[in-house]
Design an enzyme around this catalytic site. Structure first.
Site, short mmCIF file in Angstrom:
data_model
loop_
_atom_site.label_atom_id
_atom_site.label_comp_id
_atom_site.label_asym_id
_atom_site.label_seq_id
_atom_site.Cartn_x
_atom_site.Cartn_y
_atom_site.Cartn_z
CE1 TYR A 147 43.26 25.41 33.39
CE2 TYR A 147 43.05 25.10 35.75
CZ TYR A 147 42.62 25.69 34.58
OH TYR A 147 41.57 26.57 34.62
CB SER A 187 41.34 35.79 34.78
OG SER A 187 42.50 36.58 34.61
N PRO A 188 39.76 37.10 37.91
CG PRO A 188 39.49 36.85 40.22
CD PRO A 188 39.82 36.08 38.97
CG LEU A 189 43.06 40.07 40.83
CD1 LEU A 189 44.27 39.74 41.69
CD2 LEU A 189 42.44 41.39 41.29
N GLY A 209 44.34 38.68 34.83
CA GLY A 209 45.70 38.20 34.62
C GLY A 209 46.75 39.06 35.31
N GLY A 210 46.37 39.74 36.39
CA GLY A 210 47.31 40.59 37.12
C GLY A 210 47.27 42.05 36.71
CG LEU A 211 46.16 43.32 32.64
CD1 LEU A 211 45.11 43.33 31.55
CD2 LEU A 211 47.39 44.12 32.22
CG LEU A 212 42.11 44.78 37.09
CD1 LEU A 212 40.75 44.11 37.25
CD2 LEU A 212 41.94 46.26 36.75
#
Length: 345
Positions: free
Chosen positions: A61, A212-214, A216-219
């Site tokens: 990272y 990335s449980p969301l 990448g922000g899609l949710l």
């Protein structure tokens, strides 16, 4: 905050983990965020106040800068947190600057310890499969790090099911330290992990950390059918995760937004709360560009979905029943065990 046992280990971790891919902002990671040391201290304090006890980073990272920032930000608080980092990805231009050879693992573990300014790594993940290095060599190097006290627990990330089970069986056969954690992509956008990785983790006693449980922000609720989002990484050149079925995604987002609106909470909190109810899930790795986003995500720890809410999200996001799972559902369901039910319900 709830604390769950990490697989078959004796370690307990919070159901939310602070992810630090936004720390540093070097190279391609600038698209995700550029949190500096001051911002990292602030976010870590927010997480500690909420009960979070695990911070997740990786050597790659921002080319090591994320680890360095984490090390500076936890100064004076090291005993209050567990630190997870990773090894495998490309870290230089040389022929041995990537992979899971003994050379690369040991060298990168030492480099991570220096950047983190600590004498041990609590959870050390192999970040990706290496199909050219013998597993025996990789596992022996990891075992050496644990026995030396430089690493306390081992984890794996982004392996296929057969790769995971092969690694575990090899460790068992040779008497090496076993993986206790499996860090995977898993979200309402894509439940592919339910085909093999969640069942294998349940069967083999690995805790599941979700990156990335969301999606990448899609949710997050900012992406809606027929609307143009004004911000977010998917407006830029970033394809994790790849979207294969946009209509199904928008159906899922609408269900998430409906549940969130009825509850008076954010869509992100609902998407996270859903995963925390799924079999095998130990902790969700959350990260944010802004403190307000992080605060909102932390609120998911307080939400418990009703059966009706959960089943609605289950139905709209259900994965296709690929072979051999559809055949087993037709012919073998009367003898399903807990790992099987992670996919079949």
């Amino acid at each position: 905050m709830e604390y769950r046992q990490l697989g078959r280990s004796g370690l307990r971790v919070s159901t939310l983990t602070l992810g630090t891919m936004t720390f540093g902002g070097e190279g391609r990671f600038a698209k995700l965020g550029n949190t500096d040391v001051e911002g990292a201290r602030r976010q870590i304090d927010m997480c500690l106040d909420a009960g979070v006890n695990l911070i997740d980073t990786a050597n790659m990272y921002s080319a090591g800068l994320s680890e360095q920032i984490v090390g500076q930000a936890v100064a004076g608080k090291r005993d209050d947190v567990l630190i997870s980092t990773k090894v495998r990805m490309v870290m230089g231009d040389g022929p041995n600057d990537a992979g899971l050879s003994r050379h690369h693992i040991i060298a990168q573990a030492e480099a991570s310890l220096r950047r983190l300014d600590t004498d041990h790594i609590d959870l050390y993940h192999v970040h990706e499969w290496d199909g050219q290095t013998p597993l025996e060599e990789t596992l022996e190097a990891l075992d050496t790090l644990v026995r030396s006290g430089k690493v306390r627990y081992l984890g794996v990330s982004n392996y296929a099911g057969w790769q995971l089970v092969k690694a575990l069986s090899t460790a068992d056969r040779l008497g090496y330290q076993r993986f206790v954690a499996n860090q995977i992509y898993y979200s309402l956008e894509s439940r592919d992990a339910e085909y093999e990785l969640i069942p294998a983790s349940l069967d083999q006693g690995l805790g599941v950390l979700v990156w990335s449980p969301l999606a990448g922000g899609l949710l997050s609720g900012k992406y809606r059918r027929g609307q143009q989002a004004t911000s977010g990484r998917h407006l830029e050149d970033w394809n994790e995760p790849p979207v294969r079925d946009a209509e199904k995604l928008y159906d899922t987002i609408e269900a998430v937004v409906d549940v969130a609106t009825a509850r008076g909470v954010s869509p992100a909190q609902i998407a996270l709360a859903y995963l925390l109810r799924k079999p095998g899930v130990t902790s969700l790795v959350i990260g944010a560009r802004k403190d307000e986003q992080l605060a909102d995500n932390l609120g998911a720890a307080e939400i418990e979905l009703t059966d009706e809410e959960f089943e609605r999200l289950e139905k709209v996001s259900a994965p296709w029943m690929i072979y051999p799972h559809w055949h087993q559902a037709l012919s073998a369901s009367e003898r399903f065990g807990a790992p099987d039910r992670a996919l079949h319900g």
